[in-house]
Scaffold this active site. Structure first.
Site, PDB file in Angstrom:
ATOM      1  N   ARG A  46      11.605  -0.366  12.026  1.00 25.95           N
ATOM      2  CA  ARG A  46      10.215  -0.515  12.482  1.00 25.95           C
ATOM      3  C   ARG A  46      10.134  -1.706  13.419  1.00 25.95           C
ATOM      4  O   ARG A  46      10.362  -2.841  13.024  1.00 25.95           O
ATOM      5  CB  ARG A  46       9.269  -0.712  11.285  1.00 25.95           C
ATOM      6  CG  ARG A  46       8.661   0.586  10.812  1.00 25.95           C
ATOM      7  CD  ARG A  46       7.695   0.385   9.670  1.00 25.95           C
ATOM      8  NE  ARG A  46       6.485  -0.348  10.029  1.00 25.95           N
ATOM      9  CZ  ARG A  46       5.394  -0.378   9.286  1.00 25.95           C
ATOM     10  NH1 ARG A  46       5.356   0.310   8.151  1.00 25.95           N
ATOM     11  NH2 ARG A  46       4.346  -1.076   9.661  1.00 25.95           N
ATOM     12  N   LYS A  52       0.836  -1.212   0.000  1.00 28.85           N
ATOM     13  CA  LYS A  52       0.000   0.000   0.000  1.00 28.85           C
ATOM     14  C   LYS A  52       0.870   1.262   0.000  1.00 28.85           C
ATOM     15  O   LYS A  52       0.644   2.182  -0.779  1.00 28.85           O
ATOM     16  CB  LYS A  52      -0.934   0.012   1.224  1.00 28.85           C
ATOM     17  CG  LYS A  52      -1.834  -1.215   1.319  1.00 28.85           C
ATOM     18  CD  LYS A  52      -2.760  -1.137   2.513  1.00 28.85           C
ATOM     19  CE  LYS A  52      -2.089  -1.167   3.870  1.00 28.85           C
ATOM     20  NZ  LYS A  52      -1.436  -2.446   4.221  1.00 28.85           N
ATOM     21  N   ARG A  58      -9.812   0.526   8.773  1.00 31.77           N
ATOM     22  CA  ARG A  58      -9.335  -0.808   9.116  1.00 31.77           C
ATOM     23  C   ARG A  58     -10.313  -1.569   9.993  1.00 31.77           C
ATOM     24  O   ARG A  58     -10.013  -2.685  10.401  1.00 31.77           O
ATOM     25  CB  ARG A  58      -8.029  -0.663   9.896  1.00 31.77           C
ATOM     26  CG  ARG A  58      -6.812  -1.086   9.115  1.00 31.77           C
ATOM     27  CD  ARG A  58      -5.628  -0.626   9.924  1.00 31.77           C
ATOM     28  NE  ARG A  58      -4.530  -1.489   9.767  1.00 31.77           N
ATOM     29  CZ  ARG A  58      -3.364  -1.104   9.206  1.00 31.77           C
ATOM     30  NH1 ARG A  58      -3.220   0.104   8.726  1.00 31.77           N
ATOM     31  NH2 ARG A  58      -2.376  -1.933   9.134  1.00 31.77           N
ATOM     32  N   ARG A  73      12.209  -6.116   5.236  1.00 31.83           N
ATOM     33  CA  ARG A  73      12.249  -4.687   5.567  1.00 31.83           C
ATOM     34  C   ARG A  73      12.725  -4.480   7.002  1.00 31.83           C
ATOM     35  O   ARG A  73      13.422  -3.509   7.299  1.00 31.83           O
ATOM     36  CB  ARG A  73      10.857  -4.062   5.381  1.00 31.83           C
ATOM     37  CG  ARG A  73      10.872  -2.557   5.684  1.00 31.83           C
ATOM     38  CD  ARG A  73       9.557  -1.886   5.374  1.00 31.83           C
ATOM     39  NE  ARG A  73       8.485  -2.390   6.208  1.00 31.83           N
ATOM     40  CZ  ARG A  73       7.213  -2.070   6.069  1.00 31.83           C
ATOM     41  NH1 ARG A  73       6.848  -1.240   5.119  1.00 31.83           N
ATOM     42  NH2 ARG A  73       6.296  -2.562   6.864  1.00 31.83           N
ATOM     43  N   ARG A 100      -0.202  -9.052  13.306  1.00 26.63           N
ATOM     44  CA  ARG A 100      -0.760  -8.019  12.410  1.00 26.63           C
ATOM     45  C   ARG A 100      -1.640  -8.664  11.341  1.00 26.63           C
ATOM     46  O   ARG A 100      -2.695  -8.135  10.984  1.00 26.63           O
ATOM     47  CB  ARG A 100       0.378  -7.231  11.747  1.00 26.63           C
ATOM     48  CG  ARG A 100       1.067  -6.277  12.714  1.00 26.63           C
ATOM     49  CD  ARG A 100       2.448  -5.876  12.229  1.00 26.63           C
ATOM     50  NE  ARG A 100       2.447  -5.104  11.016  1.00 26.63           N
ATOM     51  CZ  ARG A 100       3.546  -4.909  10.270  1.00 26.63           C
ATOM     52  NH1 ARG A 100       4.696  -5.443  10.630  1.00 26.63           N
ATOM     53  NH2 ARG A 100       3.471  -4.172   9.184  1.00 26.63           N
TER      54      ARG A 100
HETATM   55  P1  AP5 Z   1       4.666  -1.494   1.874  1.00 25.81           P
HETATM   56  O1  AP5 Z   1       4.473  -0.726   0.637  1.00 25.81           O
HETATM   57  O2  AP5 Z   1       5.134  -0.766   3.092  1.00 25.81           O
HETATM   58  O3  AP5 Z   1       3.337  -2.322   2.233  1.00 25.81           O
HETATM   59  P2  AP5 Z   1       2.138  -1.878   3.135  1.00 25.81           P
HETATM   60  O4  AP5 Z   1       0.962  -2.622   2.653  1.00 25.81           O
HETATM   61  O5  AP5 Z   1       2.045  -0.382   3.199  1.00 25.81           O
HETATM   62  O6  AP5 Z   1       2.686  -2.503   4.488  1.00 25.81           O
HETATM   63  P3  AP5 Z   1       2.869  -1.853   5.904  1.00 25.81           P
HETATM   64  O7  AP5 Z   1       3.697  -2.787   6.719  1.00 25.81           O
HETATM   65  O8  AP5 Z   1       3.350  -0.462   5.862  1.00 25.81           O
HETATM   66  O9  AP5 Z   1       1.392  -1.933   6.298  1.00 25.81           O
HETATM   67  P4  AP5 Z   1       0.707  -2.031   7.619  1.00 25.81           P
HETATM   68  O10 AP5 Z   1      -0.668  -2.025   7.173  1.00 25.81           O
HETATM   69  O11 AP5 Z   1       1.093  -3.100   8.560  1.00 25.81           O
HETATM   70  O12 AP5 Z   1       1.346  -0.774   8.322  1.00 25.81           O
HETATM   71  P5  AP5 Z   1       0.742   0.602   8.741  1.00 25.81           P
HETATM   72  O13 AP5 Z   1       1.870   1.545   8.751  1.00 25.81           O
HETATM   73  O14 AP5 Z   1      -0.476   0.932   7.973  1.00 25.81           O
HETATM   74  O15 AP5 Z   1       5.643  -2.712   1.518  1.00 25.81           O
HETATM   75  C1  AP5 Z   1       6.117  -3.579   2.512  1.00 25.81           C
HETATM   76  C2  AP5 Z   1       7.515  -4.053   2.096  1.00 25.81           C
HETATM   77  O16 AP5 Z   1       7.406  -4.808   0.882  1.00 25.81           O
HETATM   78  C3  AP5 Z   1       8.486  -2.908   1.784  1.00 25.81           C
HETATM   79  O17 AP5 Z   1       9.761  -3.243   2.220  1.00 25.81           O
HETATM   80  C4  AP5 Z   1       8.439  -2.790   0.258  1.00 25.81           C
HETATM   81  O18 AP5 Z   1       9.625  -2.291  -0.273  1.00 25.81           O
HETATM   82  C5  AP5 Z   1       8.192  -4.234  -0.143  1.00 25.81           C
HETATM   83  N1  AP5 Z   1       7.456  -4.354  -1.398  1.00 25.81           N
HETATM   84  C6  AP5 Z   1       6.411  -3.603  -1.811  1.00 25.81           C
HETATM   85  N2  AP5 Z   1       5.969  -3.996  -3.006  1.00 25.81           N
HETATM   86  C7  AP5 Z   1       6.761  -5.055  -3.362  1.00 25.81           C
HETATM   87  C8  AP5 Z   1       6.802  -5.918  -4.498  1.00 25.81           C
HETATM   88  N3  AP5 Z   1       5.942  -5.768  -5.522  1.00 25.81           N
HETATM   89  N4  AP5 Z   1       7.718  -6.886  -4.517  1.00 25.81           N
HETATM   90  C9  AP5 Z   1       8.589  -7.059  -3.490  1.00 25.81           C
HETATM   91  N5  AP5 Z   1       8.613  -6.271  -2.393  1.00 25.81           N
HETATM   92  C10 AP5 Z   1       7.698  -5.279  -2.325  1.00 25.81           C
HETATM   93  O19 AP5 Z   1       0.265   0.275  10.225  1.00 25.81           O
HETATM   94  C11 AP5 Z   1       1.191  -0.039  11.247  1.00 25.81           C
HETATM   95  C12 AP5 Z   1       0.430  -0.173  12.558  1.00 25.81           C
HETATM   96  O20 AP5 Z   1      -0.186   1.090  12.899  1.00 25.81           O
HETATM   97  C13 AP5 Z   1      -0.723  -1.194  12.573  1.00 25.81           C
HETATM   98  O21 AP5 Z   1      -0.273  -2.497  12.848  1.00 25.81           O
HETATM   99  C14 AP5 Z   1      -1.605  -0.618  13.691  1.00 25.81           C
HETATM  100  O22 AP5 Z   1      -1.083  -0.937  14.947  1.00 25.81           O
HETATM  101  C15 AP5 Z   1      -1.470   0.895  13.475  1.00 25.81           C
HETATM  102  N6  AP5 Z   1      -2.504   1.422  12.570  1.00 25.81           N
HETATM  103  C16 AP5 Z   1      -2.292   2.009  11.350  1.00 25.81           C
HETATM  104  N7  AP5 Z   1      -3.461   2.387  10.805  1.00 25.81           N
HETATM  105  C17 AP5 Z   1      -4.434   2.030  11.691  1.00 25.81           C
HETATM  106  C18 AP5 Z   1      -5.850   2.131  11.681  1.00 25.81           C
HETATM  107  N8  AP5 Z   1      -6.509   2.665  10.645  1.00 25.81           N
HETATM  108  N9  AP5 Z   1      -6.532   1.660  12.748  1.00 25.81           N
HETATM  109  C19 AP5 Z   1      -5.885   1.121  13.827  1.00 25.81           C
HETATM  110  N10 AP5 Z   1      -4.533   0.979  13.896  1.00 25.81           N
HETATM  111  C20 AP5 Z   1      -3.823   1.430  12.826  1.00 25.81           C
END
Ligand code: AP5
Length: 191
Positions: A134, A14, A89, A128, A146
């Site tokens: 992180r 994402k 979410r 990552r 997660r």
């Molecule tokens: P990336 O692009 O970062 O993927 P992502 O889907 O954004 O994954 P995140 O880990 O950032 O998502 P998340 O939902 O857990 O984290 P968030 O910050 O929202 O890619 C991931 C990796 O893969 C990278 O290294 C990238 O380079 C690699 N990659 C990408 N595309 C690729 C490809 N095609 N091929 C190979 N590699 C690739 O949330 C973190 C925490 O915050 C949550 O756990 C929760 O505690 C809290 N939180 C956030 N939002 C909320 C909410 N709305 N409600 C409640 N808690 C929340």
């Protein structure tokens, strides 16, 4: 106004794809994960509260993230549209977002849902975690927590938007550029 939700499990790409989207479509990127990490970096009371949940792989309480998104929408009154990344979410967050956008008379245009196998998600996040700093990426158990949170609380959000025929599923495996082209084709069809 064009309002897009980029949806998918942790590690589905994402954040990576959001950066390319905002460059092409000029949308304002709203990532609740980034907003929470900003609060943590400043060690605000909100950031300290959020960190307790994030370090365990659990979702932060709805009222915290809904308040953050509400403030971000208010702070960008002239945006031509928003890209929501990691929000909503839970069902409560989806309902709150619909209400906030109803006030603007600009509902969600489309939800793009990235589909990636669990094996690939874990592989990407552990990789990552070696360099990102992180805390929620370094531990296999937290990554699995997660993913469980995603299945138990978040996956239903797609059902909510499916009722309005707004969900497009896109395969999220392949190169970043290949996936981006698939996403753009899905979006251009909705514009
Ligand atoms: P990336 O692009 O970062 O993927 P992502 O889907 O954004 O994954 P995140 O880990 O950032 O998502 P998340 O939902 O857990 O984290 P968030 O910050 O929202 O890619 C991931 C990796 O893969 C990278 O290294 C990238 O380079 C690699 N990659 C990408 N595309 C690729 C490809 N095609 N091929 C190979 N590699 C690739 O949330 C973190 C925490 O915050 C949550 O756990 C929760 O505690 C809290 N939180 C956030 N939002 C909320 C909410 N709305 N409600 C409640 N808690 C929340």
């Amino acid at each position: 106004m064009f309002n897009l939700i980029l949806f998918g499990p942790p590690g589905s790409g994402k954040g990576t794809q959001s950066e390319k989207f905002i460059a092409r479509y000029g949308l304002k990127h709203l990532s609740t994960g980034d907003l929470l990490r900003f609060e943590i970096s400043r060690q605000t009371p909100l950031g300290r509260e959020a960190q307790n949940f994030m370090d365990k792989g659990q979702l932060v309480p709805d009222e915290v993230v809904i308040g953050m998104i509400s403030s971000a929408l208010d702070a960008n009154p002239h945006s031509k549209g928003f890209l929501f990344d990691g929000f909503p979410r839970t069902s409560a967050q989806a309902e709150a977002l619909d209400q906030l956008l109803e006030i603007k008379k600009a509902p969600i245009t489309v939800m793009i849902a990235l589909e990636v196998s669990e094996e690939e998600l874990i592989k990407r996040l552990l990789k990552r975690g070696k360099t990102s700093g992180r805390s929620d990426d370094t531990n296999d158990a937290v990554i699995r927590a997660r993913i469980i949170e995603y299945h138990t609380k978040t996956a239903v959000v797609a059902d909510h938007y499916q009722k309005f025929n707004k969900v497009v599923m896109v395969k999220g495996e392949g190169t970043v550029d290949e996936i981006f082209e698939r996403l753009c084709a899905a979006i251009d069809a909705k514009m």
